[in-house]
Scaffold this motif. Structure first.
Motif, PDB file in Angstrom:
ATOM      1  N   VAL A   2       0.835  -1.201   0.000  1.00  0.00           N
ATOM      2  CA  VAL A   2       0.000   0.000   0.000  1.00  0.00           C
ATOM      3  C   VAL A   2       0.872   1.253   0.000  1.00  0.00           C
ATOM      4  N   GLU A   3       0.323   2.355  -0.485  1.00  0.00           N
ATOM      5  CA  GLU A   3       1.079   3.606  -0.541  1.00  0.00           C
ATOM      6  C   GLU A   3       0.755   4.534   0.622  1.00  0.00           C
ATOM      7  N   GLN A   4      -0.404   4.323   1.249  1.00  0.00           N
ATOM      8  CA  GLN A   4      -0.819   5.162   2.359  1.00  0.00           C
ATOM      9  C   GLN A   4      -1.068   4.302   3.596  1.00  0.00           C
ATOM     10  N   VAL A   5      -0.750   4.849   4.755  1.00  0.00           N
ATOM     11  CA  VAL A   5      -0.899   4.135   6.029  1.00  0.00           C
ATOM     12  C   VAL A   5      -1.838   4.926   6.925  1.00  0.00           C
ATOM     13  N   GLU A  20      -4.081   9.677   6.959  1.00  0.00           N
ATOM     14  CA  GLU A  20      -3.394   8.812   6.012  1.00  0.00           C
ATOM     15  C   GLU A  20      -2.024   9.417   5.741  1.00  0.00           C
ATOM     16  N   LYS A  34       4.032  -4.758  10.360  1.00  0.00           N
ATOM     17  CA  LYS A  34       2.575  -4.697  10.268  1.00  0.00           C
ATOM     18  C   LYS A  34       2.047  -4.889  11.682  1.00  0.00           C
ATOM     19  N   GLU A 139      -1.327   1.341  11.182  1.00  0.00           N
ATOM     20  CA  GLU A 139      -1.352   0.043  10.507  1.00  0.00           C
ATOM     21  C   GLU A 139       0.052  -0.548  10.364  1.00  0.00           C
TER      22      GLU A 139
END
Length: 374
Positions: A2-5, A20, A34, A139
């Motif tokens: 993913v590019e955003q957390v 984000e 993670k 996340e």
């Protein structure tokens, strides 16, 4: 990847907001975690209510998760691979000083935000530092080459491993700092996370009498103390605690007093001095008091009492905590009482503080992926 957390960022006292954030770049000597569980303790309550600095912070310093996207050098340095479950200490040491070399990362200047504005410590480091994701209320979490990792044994769940910090503190403070051992008599003041963890540590070490004090509202915690190995509990709001301790020890007093009351003022320390045995008793304090007016030094010297302080944990204490969790000897899963998802961080912290309707809260597991597809 993913590019955003998604992360819960503390932006002001008593306030977090979901943001984000960009996924940080992972170099050969870094990795991502993670996050499965970020434990919440009394320190989080303090930092939430009275942040030590204004810049935005991702809180969460009791972190367990799985390694993802680890660079080749990171894998070699730490002996881990993608998918391994680890507990991450909140200290990010320099690995060069005398303290880091013996696993005492808590004493490394590179980890101490109180004296070093560029310190790295999970749950305390601001978003404007390279890596961005410096806390477990997210996340994913950034792992530099000098992150301190402990592999979680097979059979220990992420939620159970989330208890490593309070349990390692209990081991560090009761056994390694205070020196509780075989045949000792111990008074533990306060049946919170640290106090209950110290019950386990003292029982494992062979203490012959463990007494735990609390208040009427602590009834469930005091009952749990017995299940974890305490021999006796005292409700200080309804009982003459001094009389009961002295009766239980044949009038001699206890060998050790471990004060886990945190914000209860000077009374527990004075009580501890009072019920310690007359020669070579040890009092362990957490040092929450900024000052102590009219401290009874004369009584201290007359009884030859030793005072020690408690702060954090060592690498060895974390390893011992994981071994204890893996052994299954004590019902430690009962310490973990509540779970909350990432969007309920504020409620979770307030619940631990006693400001919500939640009952019998001891240790909270903040689980970023709870109720969501991963």
């Amino acid at each position: 990847m993913v590019e955003q957390v998604l992360a819960a960022v503390r932006t002001a006292p008593n306030t977090t907001e979901l943001r984000e954030l960009p996924m940080p770049r992972v170099a050969d000597d870094s990795a991502l975690l993670k996050v499965e569980v970020a434990g919440i303790c009394g320190t989080d309550v303090k930092m939430y209510r009275n942040p030590p600095f204004d810049d935005p912070v991702i809180m969460g310093h009791e972190n367990v998760g799985t390694i993802v996207n680890a660079g080749p050098q990171f894998r070699r340095l730490h002996g881990v691979d993608d998918g391994d479950r680890v507990f991450v200490e909140h200290y990010v040491g320099c690995y060069n000083c005398q303290w880091c070399r013996i696993g005492e990362y808590r004493h490394c200047e590179a980890t101490d935000w109180r004296t070093n504005t560029d310190a790295r410590r999970y749950g305390y480091t601001t978003l404007n530092h390279p890596g961005t994701l410096w806390g477990g209320f997210a996340e994913y979490m950034y792992l530099p080459w000098n992150a301190v990792l402990h592999r979680v044994p097979d059979g220990v769940s992420a939620e159970l491993a989330g208890l490593v910090t309070p349990l390692s503190n209990g081991i560090e403070w009761a056994l390694l700092a205070a020196g509780v051992g075989y045949g000792a008599t111990v008074l533990i003041q306060g049946p919170g996370q640290q106090g209950l963890s110290q019950v386990v540590a003292c029982k494992q070490a062979g203490a012959t009498k463990i007494i735990v004090t609390g208040t009427t509202k602590d009834r469930a915690r005091l009952d749990l103390a017995v299940a974890l190995g305490a021999d006796e509990t005292i409700d200080v709001t309804t009982t003459n605690a001094h009389e009961q301790v002295m009766d239980s020890t044949g009038g001699k007093g206890v060998d050790f007093v471990l004060d886990c009351t945190s914000r209860a003022g000077t009374a527990p320390v004075l009580f501890g001095i009072d019920v310690l045995k007359r020669r070579e008793g040890t009092l362990l304090i957490q040092g929450e008091l900024a000052a102590f007016p009219d401290f009874p030094v004369k009584l201290l010297t007359e009884k030859a009492i030793t005072i020690k302080s408690a702060r954090g944990h060592s690498y060895r204490a974390c390893e011992l905590a994981l071994e204890q969790l893996a052994s299954g000897r004590f019902p430690l899963e009962r310490l973990s009482t509540h779970r909350f998802a990432l969007d309920r961080v504020d409620h979770a912290i307030r619940s631990l503080a006693g400001d919500t309707e939640e009952q019998d809260v001891i240790h909270i597991s903040l689980m970023p992926w709870l109720g969501r597809e991963s």
